[in-house]
Write an enzyme that holds these catalytic residues in place. Structure first.
Site, mmCIF file in Angstrom:
data_model
loop_
_atom_site.group_PDB
_atom_site.id
_atom_site.type_symbol
_atom_site.label_atom_id
_atom_site.label_comp_id
_atom_site.label_asym_id
_atom_site.label_seq_id
_atom_site.Cartn_x
_atom_site.Cartn_y
_atom_site.Cartn_z
ATOM 1 N N LYS A 74 -17.747 4.617 17.719
ATOM 2 C CA LYS A 74 -16.621 3.503 17.555
ATOM 3 C C LYS A 74 -15.124 2.686 18.025
ATOM 4 O O LYS A 74 -14.764 3.866 16.910
ATOM 5 C CB LYS A 74 -18.108 2.300 17.927
ATOM 6 C CG LYS A 74 -17.125 0.747 18.482
ATOM 7 C CD LYS A 74 -17.727 1.287 20.084
ATOM 8 C CE LYS A 74 -16.504 -0.920 20.386
ATOM 9 N NZ LYS A 74 -16.652 -0.797 21.920
ATOM 10 N N MET A 123 -17.695 -5.213 25.972
ATOM 11 C CA MET A 123 -18.255 -5.401 25.232
ATOM 12 C C MET A 123 -17.696 -5.849 24.131
ATOM 13 O O MET A 123 -17.583 -7.510 23.345
ATOM 14 C CB MET A 123 -18.507 -4.000 24.400
ATOM 15 C CG MET A 123 -19.400 -3.052 25.137
ATOM 16 S SD MET A 123 -20.904 -3.433 25.866
ATOM 17 C CE MET A 123 -21.745 -3.716 24.538
ATOM 18 N N GLY A 124 -15.895 -6.105 24.056
ATOM 19 C CA GLY A 124 -15.421 -6.949 23.489
ATOM 20 C C GLY A 124 -14.585 -6.296 22.375
ATOM 21 O O GLY A 124 -14.496 -6.943 21.268
ATOM 22 N N CYS A 155 -8.501 1.195 26.667
ATOM 23 C CA CYS A 155 -9.341 0.285 27.244
ATOM 24 C C CYS A 155 -9.126 -0.766 28.499
ATOM 25 O O CYS A 155 -8.423 -2.019 28.030
ATOM 26 C CB CYS A 155 -10.342 -0.966 26.153
ATOM 27 S SG CYS A 155 -11.394 -2.508 26.083
ATOM 28 N N GLY A 208 -19.157 6.200 35.048
ATOM 29 C CA GLY A 208 -19.988 6.891 35.609
ATOM 30 C C GLY A 208 -19.709 7.429 36.788
ATOM 31 O O GLY A 208 -18.964 7.560 37.079
ATOM 32 N N GLY A 267 -15.163 10.969 32.106
ATOM 33 C CA GLY A 267 -15.599 10.641 32.800
ATOM 34 C C GLY A 267 -16.084 10.626 33.952
ATOM 35 O O GLY A 267 -16.138 11.795 34.607
#
Ligand code: DHB
Length: 306
Positions: free
Chosen positions: A45, A72-73, A129, A216, A242
């Site tokens: 992560k 998610m932040g 992000c 997705g 991706g």
């Protein structure tokens, strides 16, 4: 059986399938589990300097069978709490790549040095992000920023630096060129696309944060196009990411120019055993097509006579 081994920016991988950042938890044991399930390597992560709780729920919208919209932040425990997790993953034998994020070159360089000290095989810089204020693609959309941050990190560490690029720009290959000029060992493309869902009954955005990132199957052709263009403009290896759900999806990216691929959303839909399936199916697919190795397939679609 076709040879699935690849070398990515000097890092030998037993197969080209990497666990994408942020998908299978951040703990050392979950990273170890992904490697045990067959991944060629695992990416942590994205870790920052301070612990972050992330945004409140809801943080994810699921689109049946094909993807997610998430914000998610950037929740993470902070670099100071992370050595144990990397140690656990490494002890299992997993090949670990550390993902980091920050607001500027100085913080990226500091974090990268601290992550490198944990013994990771390489670093991935999250410059992509799509919804975190002052972070991610906000510092990764301008080639000058990509160059400055990458250069600072490359100077601070001895391990390969991979720059994860955003598709939320008119010229993703220009960002890849900036990363290459600054000494990046590889680039990964793409991260999620900025997107929004509205809950019409609540009359407000579905996610607590509003804007999120789309992943997705729907984004696969966008990712393949980015890899295709980047492959034509830089010499450093490209990692495709991706919407990879099947071995055929992976081979599309590889033929477009990817030397390795990252798998994220498919893990959430199919479970961690997807890595074993992808490895087996890619071997079979290459055999069926008479292609001897992943290396032979890299960029193959560019070489088809007109
Ligand atoms: C998050 C989402 C992303 O797409 C990303 O690249 C990094 C972080 C998140 O919301 O935590």
């Amino acid at each position: 059986m076709a040879d699935l081994k690849v070398t990515l920016a000097g890092i030998p991988l037993r197969n080209p399938f990497l666990l994408a950042s942020g998908i299978w938890g951040e703990s050392g044991s979950s990273l170890a589990g992904a490697y045990a399930a067959g991944a060629g390597g695992v990416i942590t992560k994205s870790i920052g300097r301070e612990p972050r709780p992330g945004y409140p729920n809801p943080t994810v919208v699921t689109f049946d069978q094909w993807g997610f919209l998430n914000a998610m932040g950037l929740p993470n425990p902070g670099i100071e709490s992370y050595p144990e997790e990397v140690a656990t993953a490494r002890k299992s034998g997993a090949l670990v790549i550390g993902s980091v994020f920050g607001p500027d070159a100085a913080e990226f360089a500091d974090l990268a040095g601290r992550m490198a000290d944990l013994g990771v095989a390489g670093l991935e810089l999250n410059l992509s992000c799509p919804h975190a204020e002052g972070l991610g693609s906000e510092v990764g959309q301008d080639p000058a920023d990509v160059e400055e941050i990458t250069r600072a990190v490359v100077r601070a560490v001895k391990i390969p630096v991979i720059v994860k690029l955003t598709p939320n720009t008119s010229d993703p290959a220009g960002l890849a060129e900036a990363a290459e000029r600054a000494g990046a060992a590889a680039v990964s493309a793409i991260n999620t696309l900025r997107a929004l869902a509205i809950d019409v009954r609540l009359r407000r955005p579905t996610l607590a944060h509003g804007l999120g990132g789309l992943s997705g199957s729907a984004i696969k052709p966008i990712g393949v196009a980015c890899v295709w263009q980047i492959f034509e403009r830089v010499k450093i290896p490209v990692i495709g990411v991706g919407g990879i759900m099947t071995a055929e999806d992976a081979l599309e990216y590889i033929m477009a120019g990817a030397r390795a691929v990252e798998v994220g959303t498919a893990v959430a839909f199919k479970g961690i055993r997807v890595f074993g399936d992808l490895v087996r199916d890619l071997g079979r697919l290459l055999d069926e097509l008479g292609i001897a190795s992943v290396n032979d397939a890299v960029g193959m679609a560019h070489r088809v006579p007109a």
